[in-house]
Design an enzyme around this catalytic site. Sequence first.
Site, short mmCIF file in Angstrom:
data_model
loop_
_atom_site.label_atom_id
_atom_site.label_comp_id
_atom_site.label_asym_id
_atom_site.label_seq_id
_atom_site.Cartn_x
_atom_site.Cartn_y
_atom_site.Cartn_z
N HIS A 10 54.17 39.33 16.25
CA HIS A 10 54.40 38.10 15.50
C HIS A 10 55.73 38.19 14.78
O HIS A 10 56.03 39.20 14.13
CB HIS A 10 53.26 37.93 14.49
N GLY A 195 62.40 40.63 11.45
CA GLY A 195 62.94 41.92 11.90
C GLY A 195 62.24 43.12 11.28
O GLY A 195 62.81 44.21 11.22
N ARG A 196 61.02 42.91 10.85
CA ARG A 196 60.21 44.01 10.25
C ARG A 196 60.81 44.58 8.96
O ARG A 196 60.48 45.67 8.54
CB ARG A 196 60.01 45.17 11.26
N MET A 197 61.71 43.81 8.33
CA MET A 197 62.28 44.27 7.06
C MET A 197 61.42 43.73 5.91
O MET A 197 61.89 42.99 5.03
CB MET A 197 63.75 43.81 6.92
#
Length: 217
Positions: A10, A195-197
Amino acid sequence: MGTDLRSLRHEYADRGLAEADLADDPVTMFGRWFEDAVDAGIGEPNAMVVSTVSAEGRPSSRMVLLKGYDEGGFVFFTNYASQKAADLEANPACSLLLPWHDLQRQVRIDGTARQVDRSVSEEYFATRPRESRLGAWASVAPVAQSGVVRTPTRSRRRTTPRSSGSPGETCPCPPTWGGYVVRPETVEFWQGRRGRMHDRLRYRRDGEGWVVERLAP
Ligand SMILES: Cc1cc2nc3c(=O)[nH]c(=O)nc-3n(C[C@H](O)[C@H](O)[C@H](O)COP(=O)(O)O)c2cc1C
């Protein structure tokens, strides 16, 4: 064959959570996010995972409903003869998790549980719908919650007090049913980001107050 789990991914929006967004204490902050969850129409926004650890060191998790929170802690109700209760008796350390996927948020609370005063359990029990009150009696005997059921489920209600048999009559709080309050040591607010940050801000108890720490995503 079936869904390829490796491809399920996601992408998060970039809502973000900055230190400046935080309230002074985690309970106020929790209240803000809880109201956001309600406003967003999330199903059962007060459903949370409670993780406990047994005397033998075995962890286990299950859902319960959060029924109150204030500076004293986070409250849920259950059966004091259940597996989770046995775990908490042996080891009061526990963890709560509220997964609010639609908002790309989770709240993670680590702390220590203790039983609430009997009057608190009785007061809350009286507010429950009659069917739920009867259900609480069904879960205390002859097989307590979490015990293995060997008899047909139908026979379980025989132990329901007689006085609850007809509409309008009272149904008292079972002696082995009641609440726990979890006093938090840490409360982490997680906001998913692109971006998974992800943003992770954690309150940690420090004397009478709280310190806030940013955790690596
Ligand atoms: C959405 C949801 C809410 C639940 N709420 C409660 C609750 O408030 N109290 C409770 O004792 N069990 C609740 N349950 C059932 C528990 O997940 C669990 O099956 C039960 O408490 C026995 O757990 P234990 O054997 O680990 O003690 C709920 C389950 C679901 C799926």
